[in-house]
Design a protein around this motif. Structure first.
Motif, short mmCIF file in Angstrom:
data_model
loop_
_atom_site.label_atom_id
_atom_site.label_comp_id
_atom_site.label_asym_id
_atom_site.label_seq_id
_atom_site.Cartn_x
_atom_site.Cartn_y
_atom_site.Cartn_z
N HIS A 172 0.81 -1.22 0.00
CA HIS A 172 0.00 0.00 0.00
C HIS A 172 0.84 1.27 0.00
N LYS A 173 2.04 1.20 0.61
CA LYS A 173 2.87 2.42 0.63
C LYS A 173 3.41 2.72 -0.77
N THR A 174 3.76 1.66 -1.50
CA THR A 174 4.25 1.85 -2.87
C THR A 174 3.11 2.37 -3.75
N LEU A 175 1.90 1.81 -3.57
CA LEU A 175 0.75 2.29 -4.36
C LEU A 175 0.53 3.78 -4.10
N GLN A 176 0.69 4.17 -2.84
CA GLN A 176 0.52 5.58 -2.51
C GLN A 176 1.57 6.43 -3.21
N GLN A 177 2.82 5.93 -3.23
CA GLN A 177 3.89 6.68 -3.91
C GLN A 177 3.59 6.84 -5.40
N VAL A 178 3.03 5.78 -5.99
CA VAL A 178 2.68 5.84 -7.41
C VAL A 178 1.68 6.96 -7.65
N LEU A 185 -3.35 4.63 -10.88
CA LEU A 185 -3.22 3.36 -10.17
C LEU A 185 -2.85 2.24 -11.14
N LEU A 186 -2.02 1.31 -10.66
CA LEU A 186 -1.66 0.16 -11.49
C LEU A 186 -2.90 -0.70 -11.74
N PHE A 187 -2.78 -1.59 -12.71
CA PHE A 187 -3.88 -2.54 -12.94
C PHE A 187 -3.76 -3.63 -11.88
N PRO A 188 -4.88 -4.04 -11.26
CA PRO A 188 -4.79 -5.03 -10.19
C PRO A 188 -4.22 -6.38 -10.66
N ASP A 189 -3.62 -7.09 -9.72
CA ASP A 189 -3.02 -8.39 -10.06
C ASP A 189 -4.02 -9.53 -9.95
N GLY A 190 -5.14 -9.30 -9.31
CA GLY A 190 -6.11 -10.38 -9.16
C GLY A 190 -7.32 -9.92 -8.40
N LEU A 191 -8.16 -10.91 -8.10
CA LEU A 191 -9.42 -10.65 -7.41
C LEU A 191 -9.45 -11.58 -6.20
N LEU A 192 -9.75 -11.05 -5.04
CA LEU A 192 -9.84 -11.90 -3.84
C LEU A 192 -11.29 -12.04 -3.40
N ILE A 193 -11.62 -13.23 -2.93
CA ILE A 193 -12.93 -13.47 -2.33
C ILE A 193 -12.68 -13.90 -0.89
N ASN A 194 -13.11 -13.10 0.03
CA ASN A 194 -12.86 -13.33 1.45
C ASN A 194 -11.37 -13.58 1.73
N GLY A 195 -10.54 -12.79 1.06
CA GLY A 195 -9.10 -12.84 1.33
C GLY A 195 -8.36 -13.97 0.63
N GLN A 196 -9.07 -14.73 -0.22
CA GLN A 196 -8.42 -15.86 -0.90
C GLN A 196 -8.78 -15.84 -2.38
N LYS A 197 -8.07 -16.69 -3.12
CA LYS A 197 -8.38 -16.76 -4.55
C LYS A 197 -9.68 -17.52 -4.80
N THR A 198 -9.98 -18.49 -3.94
CA THR A 198 -11.23 -19.23 -4.09
C THR A 198 -11.90 -19.35 -2.73
N GLU A 199 -13.20 -19.55 -2.78
CA GLU A 199 -13.96 -19.68 -1.54
C GLU A 199 -14.98 -20.80 -1.77
N THR A 200 -15.33 -21.51 -0.72
CA THR A 200 -16.21 -22.66 -0.87
C THR A 200 -17.46 -22.49 -0.02
N PHE A 201 -18.58 -22.86 -0.60
CA PHE A 201 -19.85 -22.81 0.14
C PHE A 201 -20.56 -24.14 0.00
N ALA A 202 -21.27 -24.52 1.03
CA ALA A 202 -22.05 -25.75 0.95
C ALA A 202 -23.52 -25.40 1.11
N GLY A 203 -24.38 -26.08 0.34
CA GLY A 203 -25.81 -25.83 0.46
C GLY A 203 -26.60 -27.03 -0.02
N GLN A 204 -27.90 -26.99 0.26
CA GLN A 204 -28.76 -28.12 -0.10
C GLN A 204 -29.77 -27.72 -1.16
N GLN A 205 -30.03 -28.66 -2.02
CA GLN A 205 -31.02 -28.46 -3.06
C GLN A 205 -32.36 -28.03 -2.45
#
Ligand SMILES: *[C@@H]1O[C@H](CO)[C@@H](O)[C@H](O)[C@H]1NC(C)=O
Length: 291
Positions: A172-178, A185-205
């Motif tokens: 964040h400090k480097t982004l601020q310097q930019v 702003l630079l182009f983002p490197d990725g997308l996080l879901i709840n802090g991770q690259k993938t997230e899992t949910f369980a549910g019932q039909q």
């Protein structure tokens, strides 16, 4: 004499009743903000933790509940949290933004005291200073209805929070310097879901789930959809909506929405296969594609 006693009794009674009403439940928190090292995109980088967690703890309160939150800043920079979407009625100094709040200096603390008054819905909190949000420090903030207060949809069979946002491997400090050097702003490197690259949910039909989706990113909107399912929009940041059904919904930076989805299958699926969020090309500021 008799009337006067009766009157004062009545007064006492009213007074007692209003005292009881005024005393909505209190919830106490102590949150310590520190740096830590995590690899959300596979590369170790400095992140901002709240009580050791990234994202921070989910705040779950009932409307009009009192929040007393002692925030201890252990960063090397001033820090503030803002309660995104919460109306601070006659209480703006609890909003946690520059101008109404003095930043909390390093190694000191401040106690937020506020009520999410007459609001029900999906919100977030995040650091409001510098580019600290780019390093974390954010979390979900759900305000539930009080008993007997009707909301325009039935209680879901499950309630999931999804904090989705663009993410940078750059600190964040480097982004601020930019930004300070006049570049965008630079182009983002990725997308996080709840802090991770993938997230899992369980549910019932056959059951119906509520997904609370917030854009916790810095600059990009995303398009949210669940493969093979429709989304009924029921709430946007505390406002109940006309309940239209969508295949996908754009969520812009800082926005929170709640959608209901009827599970057509039993599922135990990860965001990779089932739940999709794409960064759409709606930048807030023109961005340079990086090589
Ligand atoms: C700072 O934290 C201490 C306890 O850790 C508490 O007693 C004090 O009231 C807090 N100060 C502020 C300004 O919130």
């Amino acid at each position: 004499m008799g009337t006067r006693t009766a009157k004062s009794c009545l007064f006492m009674l009213i007074f007692c009743v209003s005292m009881v009403n005024a005393d909505d439940p209190y919830r106490y928190y102590t949150w310590t903000v520190t740096y830590g090292t995590l690899s959300p995109l596979g590369v170790p980088q400095q992140v901002i933790l709240i009580n050791g967690q990234f994202p921070g703890q989910k705040l779950e309160v009932v409307t009009n509940g009192n929040i007393v939150l002692n925030l201890i800043n252990k960063l090397d920079q001033p820090f503030l949290l803002t309660w995104n979407g919460i109306k601070q009625r006659k209480n703006s100094w609890q909003d946690g933004v520059l101008g109404t709040n003095c930043p909390i200096p390093p190694n000191s603390n401040y106690t937020y005291t506020f009520q999410p008054k007459d609001q029900i819905g999906t919100f977030t909190y995040f650091p409001s200073l510098g580019m600290q949000k780019a390093a974390g420090g954010y979390g979900a903030f759900n305000v539930y209805e009080r008993p007997y207060i009707p909301i325009p949809f039935a209680n879901p069979d499950g309630d999931f929070s999804l904090l989705i946002g663009d993410w940078f491997k750059t600190g964040h400090k480097t982004l601020q310097q930019v930004l300070d050097s006049g570049k965008s702003l630079l182009f983002p490197d990725g997308l996080l879901i709840n802090g991770q690259k993938t997230e899992t949910f369980a549910g019932q039909q056959g059951k119906t789930y509520l997904f609370r989706v917030s854009n916790t990113g810095l600059s990009k909107s995303f398009n949210f959809r669940i493969q093979g399912h429709t989304l009924k929009l029921v709430e946007v940041e505390g406002s109940h909506t006309i309940q239209n059904v969508y295949d996908s919904i754009d969520v812009h930076v800082g926005q929170s929405i709640a959608v209901r989805s009827y599970a057509r299958l039993n599922f135990f699926l990860s965001s990779k296969s089932w739940l999709l969020a794409d960064v759409t090309s709606i930048p807030i500021a023109p961005s340079h594609p990086t090589a």
